[in-house]
Design a protein around this motif. Sequence first.
Motif, short mmCIF file in Angstrom:
data_model
loop_
_atom_site.label_atom_id
_atom_site.label_comp_id
_atom_site.label_asym_id
_atom_site.label_seq_id
_atom_site.Cartn_x
_atom_site.Cartn_y
_atom_site.Cartn_z
N PRO A 184 49.93 45.99 5.03
CA PRO A 184 49.59 44.95 4.05
C PRO A 184 48.41 44.06 4.46
N CYS A 185 48.23 43.82 5.75
CA CYS A 185 47.11 42.98 6.16
C CYS A 185 45.76 43.68 5.95
N ASP A 186 45.77 44.99 5.66
CA ASP A 186 44.53 45.74 5.43
C ASP A 186 44.18 45.91 3.96
N TYR A 187 45.03 45.44 3.05
CA TYR A 187 44.78 45.62 1.61
C TYR A 187 43.44 45.04 1.20
N GLU A 188 43.12 43.85 1.65
CA GLU A 188 41.88 43.19 1.23
C GLU A 188 40.66 43.99 1.66
N VAL A 189 40.68 44.50 2.90
CA VAL A 189 39.56 45.31 3.38
C VAL A 189 39.44 46.58 2.55
N TRP A 190 40.57 47.21 2.23
CA TRP A 190 40.56 48.44 1.44
C TRP A 190 39.97 48.20 0.06
N LEU A 191 40.35 47.10 -0.55
CA LEU A 191 39.92 46.82 -1.92
C LEU A 191 38.53 46.19 -2.01
N ASP A 192 38.17 45.35 -1.04
CA ASP A 192 36.94 44.56 -1.16
C ASP A 192 35.91 44.82 -0.07
N GLY A 193 36.26 45.59 0.95
CA GLY A 193 35.34 45.83 2.05
C GLY A 193 34.33 46.92 1.73
N CYS A 194 33.45 47.15 2.64
CA CYS A 194 32.46 48.21 2.46
C CYS A 194 33.11 49.57 2.79
N ALA A 218 36.55 50.60 5.04
CA ALA A 218 37.66 51.34 4.45
C ALA A 218 37.90 52.63 5.22
N PHE A 219 36.85 53.31 5.61
CA PHE A 219 36.98 54.57 6.36
C PHE A 219 37.74 54.35 7.67
N GLU A 220 37.55 53.21 8.31
CA GLU A 220 38.24 52.91 9.57
C GLU A 220 39.76 52.79 9.38
N LEU A 221 40.22 52.57 8.16
CA LEU A 221 41.65 52.44 7.89
C LEU A 221 42.34 53.79 7.71
N LEU A 222 41.58 54.86 7.63
CA LEU A 222 42.14 56.20 7.43
C LEU A 222 42.62 56.77 8.76
N LYS A 223 43.74 56.24 9.22
CA LYS A 223 44.30 56.64 10.52
C LYS A 223 45.82 56.65 10.39
N PRO A 224 46.51 57.29 11.34
CA PRO A 224 47.97 57.31 11.28
C PRO A 224 48.55 55.89 11.37
N TYR A 225 49.59 55.64 10.58
CA TYR A 225 50.30 54.36 10.62
C TYR A 225 51.06 54.27 11.94
N ALA A 226 51.19 53.09 12.48
CA ALA A 226 51.86 52.90 13.77
C ALA A 226 53.31 53.38 13.72
#
Length: 81
Positions: A40-50, A54-62
Amino acid sequence: MRCAITTESTVEANGAKLTTSANDIVRPIHPQRMRVTLHPCDYEVWLDGCAAEAFELLKPYASDEMDIVKSGAGEKSDTSL
């Protein structure tokens, strides 16, 4: 997600499922990949970031933040479904 209106006046949703390498908790069930899940803390970056952010978020969840509730053929993870 896109929505398309069909000739029968019903709405059909189209979208994509992004996958990444399986983490330690998913690997015994599916050894190669799992769906990308955003914290949830990454939603803003996913929706509003460059795109690069966003590409940096495409990784396995902890793994330590996940639980397998049920597994097996015909099982659902939420018994209320």
